[in-house]
Design a protein around this motif. Sequence first.
Motif, short mmCIF file in Angstrom:
data_model
loop_
_atom_site.label_atom_id
_atom_site.label_comp_id
_atom_site.label_asym_id
_atom_site.label_seq_id
_atom_site.Cartn_x
_atom_site.Cartn_y
_atom_site.Cartn_z
N ASN A 64 57.05 117.52 46.35
CA ASN A 64 56.37 118.08 45.30
C ASN A 64 56.50 117.13 44.18
OD1 ASN A 64 55.42 120.73 46.28
ND2 ASN A 64 57.57 121.49 45.72
N ARG A 65 57.02 116.03 44.51
CA ARG A 65 56.99 114.88 43.57
C ARG A 65 55.74 114.35 43.26
NH1 ARG A 65 61.91 111.30 43.29
NH2 ARG A 65 60.50 109.81 42.96
N LYS A 77 69.33 124.70 52.05
CA LYS A 77 69.69 123.74 51.21
C LYS A 77 68.94 122.48 51.53
CE LYS A 77 73.66 120.63 49.50
NZ LYS A 77 75.00 120.55 49.66
N GLU A 100 61.58 120.11 50.05
CA GLU A 100 60.39 120.53 49.40
C GLU A 100 60.32 119.94 48.03
OE1 GLU A 100 58.07 122.50 50.24
OE2 GLU A 100 58.50 123.03 52.13
N LYS A 101 61.50 119.72 47.29
CA LYS A 101 61.33 119.17 46.06
C LYS A 101 60.81 117.61 46.17
CE LYS A 101 64.63 117.51 42.40
NZ LYS A 101 65.96 117.46 42.05
N GLU A 102 61.04 116.89 47.08
CA GLU A 102 60.39 115.61 47.64
C GLU A 102 59.31 115.82 47.64
OE1 GLU A 102 62.30 112.26 47.18
OE2 GLU A 102 63.78 113.65 45.96
N THR A 160 65.08 122.75 50.81
CA THR A 160 65.04 122.74 49.47
C THR A 160 64.87 121.43 49.04
OG1 THR A 160 66.12 124.88 48.94
CG2 THR A 160 65.99 123.46 47.22
N VAL A 161 65.61 120.58 49.38
CA VAL A 161 65.75 119.13 49.07
C VAL A 161 64.32 118.29 49.54
CG1 VAL A 161 66.83 116.74 49.63
CG2 VAL A 161 68.32 118.83 49.08
N THR A 174 64.55 108.03 47.82
CA THR A 174 64.66 109.08 46.59
C THR A 174 65.49 110.13 46.77
OG1 THR A 174 62.60 109.82 47.67
CG2 THR A 174 62.29 108.27 45.82
N ALA A 175 65.92 110.51 48.14
CA ALA A 175 66.61 111.35 48.79
C ALA A 175 67.41 111.23 50.13
CB ALA A 175 66.25 112.72 48.73
N SER A 197 57.55 109.04 47.86
CA SER A 197 58.93 109.65 48.16
C SER A 197 59.49 108.93 49.63
CB SER A 197 58.94 111.07 48.23
OG SER A 197 60.27 111.71 48.59
#
Length: 208
Positions: free
Chosen positions: A18-19, A8, A14-16, A11-12, A164-165, A23
């Motif tokens: 790929n912005r 989990k 990696e999402k950041e 995944t967070v 951003t996260a 970030s």
Amino acid sequence: MKFVDRQKELTVLEKEFNRKEASLVIVYGRRRVGKTALLKEFIKDKRALYFLATEESETMNRQAFQQVAADFLDYDLLQSAQILRWEPIFKALAQEAAHQRIVLVIDEFQYIGKNNPAFLSVFQRIWDTLLSQSNIMVVLCGSLVSMMMSQTLRYDSPLYGRRTAQIRLMPLQFTDVYEAQNLSFEQAVEQYAITGGVPKYMEFFQTD
């Protein structure tokens, strides 16, 4: 102990990564819970700079960061320059990110702000004027939970509203630990009851 789960959280991250823009991620949690292991797993296949802050003075941390950045950038001038401010170092990293997205991890971030509370305002200016406009992912990580929250997440923090996260890392779940180990169910329960799913404690555990 091999790296276990954290899908989990990965995944967070990696999402950041790929912005299509800068970030800023805050990672915090109790000591020994696996924050550094998580971040090193995340950056192992990326162009990334990892810096571990210490309880030394802000000047000592800045000088150490300068050397780590110079090595990362292979920048001899940065290596030898007498730099009295943080901005030139971050500017060099922001310029490098123009060519390829990079990840900057500052571990135990709270120590720098603890030694000099004004550093948080300095970093706010660096983020607003340099990093936020670059192709960089910054991860601020810390293990003093209350201090990390006050420095980065609270309304009165200079960095409030810029993340951003955020990830608060918790101990591993029993099911994930059990699946990854070659222990009987009874042994696994005993181990988990003693260690609480804290990865570092599990490394010390002896089944005999």
